[in-house]
Write a protein that holds these residues in place. Structure first.
Motif, PDB file in Angstrom:
ATOM      1  N   LEU A 179     -65.925  61.022  -6.957  1.00 55.82           N
ATOM      2  CA  LEU A 179     -66.660  61.912  -7.740  1.00 55.82           C
ATOM      3  C   LEU A 179     -65.337  62.527  -8.516  1.00 55.82           C
ATOM      4  N   ARG A 180     -65.883  62.510  -9.861  1.00 55.61           N
ATOM      5  CA  ARG A 180     -64.566  63.293 -10.791  1.00 55.61           C
ATOM      6  C   ARG A 180     -65.086  64.767 -10.813  1.00 55.61           C
ATOM      7  N   ALA A 181     -64.112  65.560 -11.379  1.00 53.02           N
ATOM      8  CA  ALA A 181     -64.276  66.883 -11.442  1.00 53.02           C
ATOM      9  C   ALA A 181     -65.531  67.326 -12.229  1.00 53.02           C
ATOM     10  N   SER A 182     -65.881  66.665 -13.382  1.00 50.66           N
ATOM     11  CA  SER A 182     -67.063  66.764 -14.036  1.00 50.66           C
ATOM     12  C   SER A 182     -68.271  66.464 -13.576  1.00 50.66           C
ATOM     13  N   GLU A 183     -68.373  65.985 -12.220  1.00 53.09           N
ATOM     14  CA  GLU A 183     -69.588  65.438 -11.587  1.00 53.09           C
ATOM     15  C   GLU A 183     -69.812  66.366 -10.469  1.00 53.09           C
ATOM     16  N   LEU A 184     -68.863  67.386  -9.998  1.00 57.33           N
ATOM     17  CA  LEU A 184     -69.227  67.969  -8.880  1.00 57.33           C
ATOM     18  C   LEU A 184     -70.310  68.985  -9.217  1.00 57.33           C
ATOM     19  N   PRO A 185     -71.394  68.674  -7.872  1.00 62.85           N
ATOM     20  CA  PRO A 185     -72.384  69.544  -7.954  1.00 62.85           C
ATOM     21  C   PRO A 185     -72.272  71.302  -8.025  1.00 62.85           C
ATOM     22  N   VAL A 186     -70.891  71.459  -7.313  1.00 61.15           N
ATOM     23  CA  VAL A 186     -70.776  73.098  -7.236  1.00 61.15           C
ATOM     24  C   VAL A 186     -69.009  73.022  -7.292  1.00 61.15           C
ATOM     25  N   PRO A 187     -68.451  74.111  -7.888  1.00 57.26           N
ATOM     26  CA  PRO A 187     -67.172  74.221  -7.729  1.00 57.26           C
ATOM     27  C   PRO A 187     -66.317  74.058  -6.351  1.00 57.26           C
ATOM     28  N   GLN A 188     -67.018  74.513  -5.301  1.00 55.74           N
ATOM     29  CA  GLN A 188     -66.354  74.148  -4.094  1.00 55.74           C
ATOM     30  C   GLN A 188     -66.481  72.950  -3.436  1.00 55.74           C
ATOM     31  N   ALA A 189     -67.162  71.773  -4.272  1.00 53.00           N
ATOM     32  CA  ALA A 189     -67.122  70.501  -3.700  1.00 53.00           C
ATOM     33  C   ALA A 189     -65.694  69.884  -4.083  1.00 53.00           C
ATOM     34  N   GLY A 190     -65.500  68.866  -3.472  1.00 55.72           N
ATOM     35  CA  GLY A 190     -64.346  67.871  -3.802  1.00 55.72           C
ATOM     36  C   GLY A 190     -64.872  66.255  -3.489  1.00 55.72           C
ATOM     37  N   SER A 191     -63.602  65.745  -3.532  1.00 51.88           N
ATOM     38  CA  SER A 191     -63.973  64.185  -3.211  1.00 51.88           C
ATOM     39  C   SER A 191     -62.601  63.500  -2.715  1.00 51.88           C
ATOM     40  N   LEU A 192     -62.643  62.394  -2.219  1.00 49.58           N
ATOM     41  CA  LEU A 192     -61.185  61.742  -1.628  1.00 49.58           C
ATOM     42  C   LEU A 192     -60.435  61.351  -3.096  1.00 49.58           C
ATOM     43  N   ALA A 193     -60.970  61.163  -4.125  1.00 48.76           N
ATOM     44  CA  ALA A 193     -60.157  60.903  -5.350  1.00 48.76           C
ATOM     45  C   ALA A 193     -59.295  62.124  -5.893  1.00 48.76           C
ATOM     46  N   LEU A 194     -60.101  63.198  -5.876  1.00 48.94           N
ATOM     47  CA  LEU A 194     -59.615  64.370  -6.525  1.00 48.94           C
ATOM     48  C   LEU A 194     -58.606  65.137  -5.324  1.00 48.94           C
ATOM     49  N   ALA A 195     -58.696  64.768  -3.979  1.00 48.80           N
ATOM     50  CA  ALA A 195     -57.668  65.236  -3.091  1.00 48.80           C
ATOM     51  C   ALA A 195     -56.411  64.073  -3.131  1.00 48.80           C
ATOM     52  N   GLY A 196     -56.400  63.290  -3.887  1.00 51.63           N
ATOM     53  CA  GLY A 196     -55.383  62.382  -4.048  1.00 51.63           C
ATOM     54  C   GLY A 196     -55.239  61.099  -3.159  1.00 51.63           C
ATOM     55  N   ALA A 197     -56.248  60.471  -2.524  1.00 51.94           N
ATOM     56  CA  ALA A 197     -56.437  59.709  -1.827  1.00 51.94           C
ATOM     57  C   ALA A 197     -55.510  58.173  -2.179  1.00 51.94           C
ATOM     58  N   ALA A 198     -54.963  57.538  -1.340  1.00 53.03           N
ATOM     59  CA  ALA A 198     -54.133  56.503  -1.589  1.00 53.03           C
ATOM     60  C   ALA A 198     -55.077  55.316  -1.908  1.00 53.03           C
ATOM     61  N   GLY A 199     -56.391  55.316  -1.509  1.00 57.36           N
ATOM     62  CA  GLY A 199     -57.280  54.349  -1.908  1.00 57.36           C
ATOM     63  C   GLY A 199     -58.532  54.869  -1.762  1.00 57.36           C
ATOM     64  N   THR A 200     -59.483  54.515  -2.816  1.00 57.90           N
ATOM     65  CA  THR A 200     -60.925  54.702  -2.940  1.00 57.90           C
ATOM     66  C   THR A 200     -61.893  53.521  -2.849  1.00 57.90           C
ATOM     67  N   ASP A 201     -61.233  52.383  -2.455  1.00 55.54           N
ATOM     68  CA  ASP A 201     -62.087  51.068  -2.353  1.00 55.54           C
ATOM     69  C   ASP A 201     -62.966  51.499  -1.232  1.00 55.54           C
ATOM     70  N   ARG A 202     -64.316  51.556  -1.383  1.00 55.61           N
ATOM     71  CA  ARG A 202     -65.249  51.978  -0.411  1.00 55.61           C
ATOM     72  C   ARG A 202     -65.485  51.015   0.748  1.00 55.61           C
ATOM     73  N   ASP A 203     -65.170  49.678   0.474  1.00 54.41           N
ATOM     74  CA  ASP A 203     -65.482  48.627   1.491  1.00 54.41           C
ATOM     75  C   ASP A 203     -64.323  48.979   2.785  1.00 54.41           C
ATOM     76  N   PRO A 204     -63.235  48.844   2.427  1.00 59.57           N
ATOM     77  CA  PRO A 204     -62.194  49.242   3.775  1.00 59.57           C
ATOM     78  C   PRO A 204     -62.619  50.654   4.296  1.00 59.57           C
ATOM     79  N   LEU A 205     -62.882  51.624   3.340  1.00 57.25           N
ATOM     80  CA  LEU A 205     -63.026  52.944   3.691  1.00 57.25           C
ATOM     81  C   LEU A 205     -64.181  52.905   4.747  1.00 57.25           C
ATOM     82  N   LEU A 206     -65.423  52.263   4.501  1.00 55.50           N
ATOM     83  CA  LEU A 206     -66.344  52.237   5.589  1.00 55.50           C
ATOM     84  C   LEU A 206     -66.064  51.501   6.695  1.00 55.50           C
ATOM     85  N   ARG A 207     -65.194  50.272   6.582  1.00 59.92           N
ATOM     86  CA  ARG A 207     -65.052  49.581   7.685  1.00 59.92           C
ATOM     87  C   ARG A 207     -64.007  50.406   8.772  1.00 59.92           C
ATOM     88  N   GLY A 208     -63.200  51.181   8.076  1.00 57.22           N
ATOM     89  CA  GLY A 208     -62.216  52.476   8.844  1.00 57.22           C
ATOM     90  C   GLY A 208     -62.973  53.342   9.581  1.00 57.22           C
TER      91      GLY A 208
END
Length: 293
Positions: A179-208
């Protein structure tokens, strides 16, 4: 179960095309099944659907109808009627996160200990994301997943547990990944990408995340659901951003309690130390963080 477009998401020609958003490719359902569904393992079935209202609602209905065994995983690329606690609604762009539900049926564990299942799921998600995404995820009691964005604590996901009649508990997880900053539903929301995650490929994330959940669930069951003996209570407390803070608990019946969150007890309740010198356990309610830890 009749979610709209229940075909696996990588079926050619169905739903959003694989190349319609190169930053958000669809999940590979076949590869996920090969990696997670195995003899002797917890996960018995994994299905990815393009779009549905709520994976929790679908899986509860499926379980109550006798059409799902323990270890069934239902994942949606998009949810149109996703629900949080207190029946709150939220939406996210297609393929921007992980939206899934699992069916657990710890029939041999005393029902009074089942309240630990959403807390266990929080620990499992945080542990899995630390390994797979290289991002620290904190837990806000009882069911929020927090990340740090620009030095501020933001909600990146949540957990919802629902009984499925006599067939166990369905636990849903919603997690913002790209989720990008412009897509956040409320200012208090965040995402892994905005938090600087090393990887955002959802397949390994879901497996993990699912492997971590399988491991924690096995430990908890082997300990007879005892949160202390399984290490769950200690691990949850270590990762809980609510402990050590001044908080306000907004309770049913328009009642509230303010105090310092000092512990999570053996029943999974948040214990508040009030200004009156009383320790009050809170089993349900909204928690508002009033000051940093």
């Amino acid at each position: 179960m009749t979610p709209r477009d229940a075909a696996d998401d990588n079926t050619p020609g169905r739903g959003p095309g694989r190349c319609s958003d190169l930053d958000r490719p669809p999940l590979n359902a076949a590869a996920l099944r090969r990696a997670l569904v195995r003899d002797g393992g917890l996960w018995s079935e994994l299905r990815v659907v393009q779009r549905t209202g709520s994976t929790n609602s679908d899986l509860v209905a499926l379980a109550e109808g006798g059409g799902a065994a323990e270890g069934t995983v239902l994942v949606a690329e998009e949810q149109t009627a996703a629900r949080g606690r207190l029946d709150r609604r939220w939406t996210a762009p297609p393929r921007s996160g992980l939206f899934f539900s699992v069916l657990l049926d710890p029939a041999e564990i005393p029902v009074e200990r089942w309240g630990w299942l959403p807390l266990l799921t929080g620990v499992a998600v945080a542990t899995g994301l630390s390994r797979a995404a290289g991002v620290d995820t904190a837990l806000k009691w009882p069911n929020d997943l927090l990340v740090t964005v620009d030095g501020e604590e933001r909600k990146a996901g949540g957990i919802l547990a629902e009984r499925a009649g006599d067939h166990g508990v369905v636990i849903g997880v919603g997690l913002n990944v790209t989720l990008r900053a412009s897509e956040l539903p409320v200012p208090q929301a965040g995402s892994l990408a905005l938090a600087g995650a090393a990887g955002t490929d959802r397949d390994p994330l879901l497996r993990g995340v699912l492997r971590s959940l399988e491991q924690w669930y096995a430990r908890w069951r082997e300990a007879g659901g005892d949160p202390a003996a399984s290490g769950l209570q200690e691990t949850y407390a270590a990762g809980c951003a609510t402990l050590g803070r001044e908080v306000r608990a907004e309770l049913p019946g328009d009642r509230s309690i303010t105090g310092e969150a000092v512990a999570v007890d053996g029943d999974g309740r948040l214990v508040l130390a009030t200004a009156q010198g009383v320790q009050e356990p809170v089993g349900a309610g909204d928690i508002v963080h009033l000051r940093p830890a």
